[in-house]
Design a protein around this motif. Structure first.
Motif, PDB file in Angstrom:
ATOM      1  N   ILE A   1      41.138  70.416  19.757  1.00 16.55           N
ATOM      2  CA  ILE A   1      41.729  71.653  19.236  1.00 16.55           C
ATOM      3  C   ILE A   1      41.974  71.522  17.741  1.00 16.55           C
ATOM      4  CG2 ILE A   1      43.689  73.235  19.395  1.00 16.55           C
ATOM      5  CD1 ILE A   1      43.976  72.270  22.348  1.00 16.55           C
ATOM      6  N   ARG A   2      42.438  70.346  17.321  1.00 14.80           N
ATOM      7  CA  ARG A   2      42.673  70.114  15.885  1.00 14.80           C
ATOM      8  C   ARG A   2      41.372  70.303  15.103  1.00 14.80           C
ATOM      9  NH1 ARG A   2      44.822  65.591  16.565  1.00 14.80           N
ATOM     10  NH2 ARG A   2      46.990  66.301  16.478  1.00 14.80           N
ATOM     11  N   ASP A   3      40.293  69.749  15.608  1.00 17.27           N
ATOM     12  CA  ASP A   3      38.997  69.924  14.948  1.00 17.27           C
ATOM     13  C   ASP A   3      38.564  71.383  14.948  1.00 17.27           C
ATOM     14  OD1 ASP A   3      38.795  67.247  14.377  1.00 17.27           O
ATOM     15  OD2 ASP A   3      37.467  66.776  16.064  1.00 17.27           O
ATOM     16  N   ALA A   4      38.867  72.090  16.038  1.00 13.01           N
ATOM     17  CA  ALA A   4      38.486  73.502  16.128  1.00 13.01           C
ATOM     18  C   ALA A   4      39.204  74.349  15.090  1.00 13.01           C
ATOM     19  CB  ALA A   4      38.792  74.035  17.530  1.00 13.01           C
TER      20      ALA A   4
ATOM     21  N   TRP B   1      48.600  75.472  23.067  1.00 14.77           N
ATOM     22  CA  TRP B   1      47.348  75.828  22.421  1.00 14.77           C
ATOM     23  C   TRP B   1      46.148  75.414  23.266  1.00 14.77           C
ATOM     24  CZ3 TRP B   1      46.143  78.375  17.844  1.00 14.77           C
ATOM     25  CH2 TRP B   1      47.240  78.806  17.112  1.00 14.77           C
ATOM     26  N   ALA B   2      45.077  76.177  23.118  1.00 14.20           N
ATOM     27  CA  ALA B   2      43.789  75.859  23.737  1.00 14.20           C
ATOM     28  C   ALA B   2      42.693  76.258  22.762  1.00 14.20           C
ATOM     29  CB  ALA B   2      43.619  76.603  25.058  1.00 14.20           C
ATOM     30  N   ALA B   3      41.506  75.691  22.953  1.00 15.91           N
ATOM     31  CA  ALA B   3      40.356  76.027  22.106  1.00 15.91           C
ATOM     32  C   ALA B   3      39.206  76.513  22.979  1.00 15.91           C
ATOM     33  CB  ALA B   3      39.912  74.821  21.277  1.00 15.91           C
ATOM     34  N   LEU B   4      38.532  77.546  22.504  1.00 16.86           N
ATOM     35  CA  LEU B   4      37.364  78.074  23.201  1.00 16.86           C
ATOM     36  C   LEU B   4      36.172  77.186  22.845  1.00 16.86           C
ATOM     37  CD1 LEU B   4      36.793  80.579  25.047  1.00 16.86           C
ATOM     38  CD2 LEU B   4      35.806  81.654  23.017  1.00 16.86           C
TER      39      LEU B   4
ATOM     40  N   ARG C   1      49.750  79.713  25.074  1.00 17.91           N
ATOM     41  CA  ARG C   1      50.015  81.020  24.460  1.00 17.91           C
ATOM     42  C   ARG C   1      48.993  81.414  23.398  1.00 17.91           C
ATOM     43  NH1 ARG C   1      51.688  81.445  28.384  1.00 17.91           N
ATOM     44  NH2 ARG C   1      53.815  81.404  29.169  1.00 17.91           N
ATOM     45  N   HIS C   2      48.164  80.467  22.960  1.00 19.75           N
ATOM     46  CA  HIS C   2      47.189  80.768  21.922  1.00 19.75           C
ATOM     47  C   HIS C   2      45.859  80.104  22.266  1.00 19.75           C
ATOM     48  CE1 HIS C   2      50.418  82.379  19.480  1.00 19.75           C
ATOM     49  NE2 HIS C   2      51.068  81.245  19.595  1.00 19.75           N
ATOM     50  N   LEU C   3      44.806  80.919  22.319  1.00 18.75           N
ATOM     51  CA  LEU C   3      43.444  80.426  22.545  1.00 18.75           C
ATOM     52  C   LEU C   3      42.647  80.668  21.275  1.00 18.75           C
ATOM     53  CD1 LEU C   3      41.082  79.404  24.299  1.00 18.75           C
ATOM     54  CD2 LEU C   3      40.802  81.760  25.125  1.00 18.75           C
ATOM     55  N   ALA C   4      42.257  79.596  20.596  1.00 23.11           N
ATOM     56  CA  ALA C   4      41.555  79.701  19.309  1.00 23.11           C
ATOM     57  C   ALA C   4      40.063  79.492  19.504  1.00 23.11           C
ATOM     58  CB  ALA C   4      42.095  78.665  18.328  1.00 23.11           C
ATOM     59  N   ASP C   5      39.275  80.352  18.871  1.00 22.05           N
ATOM     60  CA  ASP C   5      37.835  80.129  18.867  1.00 22.05           C
ATOM     61  C   ASP C   5      37.542  78.894  18.028  1.00 22.05           C
ATOM     62  OD1 ASP C   5      35.115  80.348  19.064  1.00 22.05           O
ATOM     63  OD2 ASP C   5      34.934  82.054  17.729  1.00 22.05           O
ATOM     64  N   SER C   6      36.605  78.070  18.490  1.00 16.30           N
ATOM     65  CA  SER C   6      36.276  76.840  17.762  1.00 16.30           C
ATOM     66  C   SER C   6      35.403  77.091  16.538  1.00 16.30           C
ATOM     67  CB  SER C   6      35.579  75.843  18.698  1.00 16.30           C
ATOM     68  OG  SER C   6      34.415  76.416  19.256  1.00 16.30           O
ATOM     69  N   SER C   7      34.861  78.297  16.405  1.00 14.88           N
ATOM     70  CA  SER C   7      34.042  78.638  15.242  1.00 14.88           C
ATOM     71  C   SER C   7      34.884  79.359  14.194  1.00 14.88           C
ATOM     72  CB  SER C   7      32.872  79.544  15.652  1.00 14.88           C
ATOM     73  OG  SER C   7      32.027  78.908  16.575  1.00 14.88           O
ATOM     74  N   SER C   8      34.599  79.106  12.938  1.00 12.46           N
ATOM     75  CA  SER C   8      35.285  79.821  11.870  1.00 12.46           C
ATOM     76  C   SER C   8      34.928  81.299  11.922  1.00 12.46           C
ATOM     77  CB  SER C   8      34.877  79.250  10.510  1.00 12.46           C
ATOM     78  OG  SER C   8      35.324  80.088   9.462  1.00 12.46           O
ATOM     79  N   PRO C   9      35.890  82.182  11.711  1.00  6.20           N
ATOM     80  CA  PRO C   9      35.569  83.615  11.706  1.00  6.20           C
ATOM     81  C   PRO C   9      34.708  84.036  10.521  1.00  6.20           C
ATOM     82  CG  PRO C   9      37.838  83.272  11.014  1.00  6.20           C
ATOM     83  CD  PRO C   9      37.325  81.941  11.483  1.00  6.20           C
TER      84      PRO C   9
END
Length: 266
Positions: free
Chosen positions: A73-76, A192-195, A228-236
């Protein structure tokens, strides 16, 4: 003084407007096919406005452990390291996960998701967690899909996918005959979670509809785990615009995200 400066740059005075300004800028950057520097020089005033808006977006802090999932997740969330890191490099597309399972798909903003999820279910699509004994076979299919994806945008060597075996939350969608349609592998750490991996494994209308069904399923599974937060692993910044549109329809929005300091550094 700051308010008047933002007004001159035409930076909206609300979070929703600022987020839309940033998203539209990234959309146009991808459409332009220019390099980052060339696009900034082509749109200097707008670029300054977007930098200002990025600094004012809602700020989220991610508190992550040092497990393989926390490191993923940190890398994402780290889209650029070292010199040249700008406010836009702190931006991530994030889906806010509701507190209660079963509530993500509610409301008028989720009509398309509900319609497509029902379409998948009518086609016989089912889903389940993936037992550890079944993960190697699905990983092999995912690797083959990565290497031979019909779209060059999504085609990769498939190297590095074995790290997915270190993560706990595996979900699979299957067609009416039991064939895998979509694989979802999601690392979690605290809230936190990462897609990290959420991809179709075949080209099929049922697989397309399954993306909506599995988004709902994943949101409910994360809610049940306290995420509570799902972050996309790609930069927007460079996200393909078709995927950008899909994510925004699902409720992803751009936030400024930094990692919370550890207890030893506070």
């Amino acid at each position: 003084m700051l308010t008047s400066a933002l007004a001159r740059l035409e930076v909206p005075d609300d979070d929703e407007g600022r987020e839309q300004l940033v998203s539209d800028y990234f959309h146009d950057y991808v459409e332009s096919s220019r390099t980052g520097g060339a696009f900034v020089l082509h749109e200097p005033r707008r670029s300054i406005a977007v930098m200002a808006a990025a600094l004012l977006l809602p700020h989220l802090q991610a508190r992550l452990d040092d497990s393989p999932e926390g490191r993923e997740i940190r890398d994402a969330l780290t889209h650029k390291r070292g010199p040249g890191r700008l406010p836009v490099h702190e931006l991530s597309s994030v889906l806010t996960v509701p507190d209660e399972p079963g509530t993500y798909a509610l409301g008028p903003d989720r009509q398309t998701l509900r319609r497509q999820a029902r379409k998948a279910e009518r086609a016989g699509v089912t889903w389940s967690p993936v037992d550890e004994a079944d993960r190697e076979a699905l990983l092999a299919q995912a690797t083959d899909r990565e290497r031979h994806h019909p779209s060059e945008v999504y085609r990769t060597t498939g190297e590095g996918l074995r790290r997915l075996l270190e993560y706990r939350l595996w979900l699979v969608a299957r067609d009416a005959d039991g064939g895998p349609l979509l694989l979802s592998v999601t690392p979690t750490s605290g809230s936190w979670a990462a897609l990290t991996y959420f991809r179709t494994l075949v080209d099929d209308p049922a697989a397309t509809a399954a993306r909506y069904l599995m988004t709902r399923v994943l949101a409910d599974e994360l809610a049940a785990r306290g995420v509570r937060h799902l972050a996309d692993s790609s930069s927007p910044i460079g996200l393909p615009n078709g995927l950008r549109h899909f994510q925004r329809m699902l409720g992803y929005r751009i936030h400024r995200v930094t990692e919370a300091p550890s207890a030893s550094t506070r």
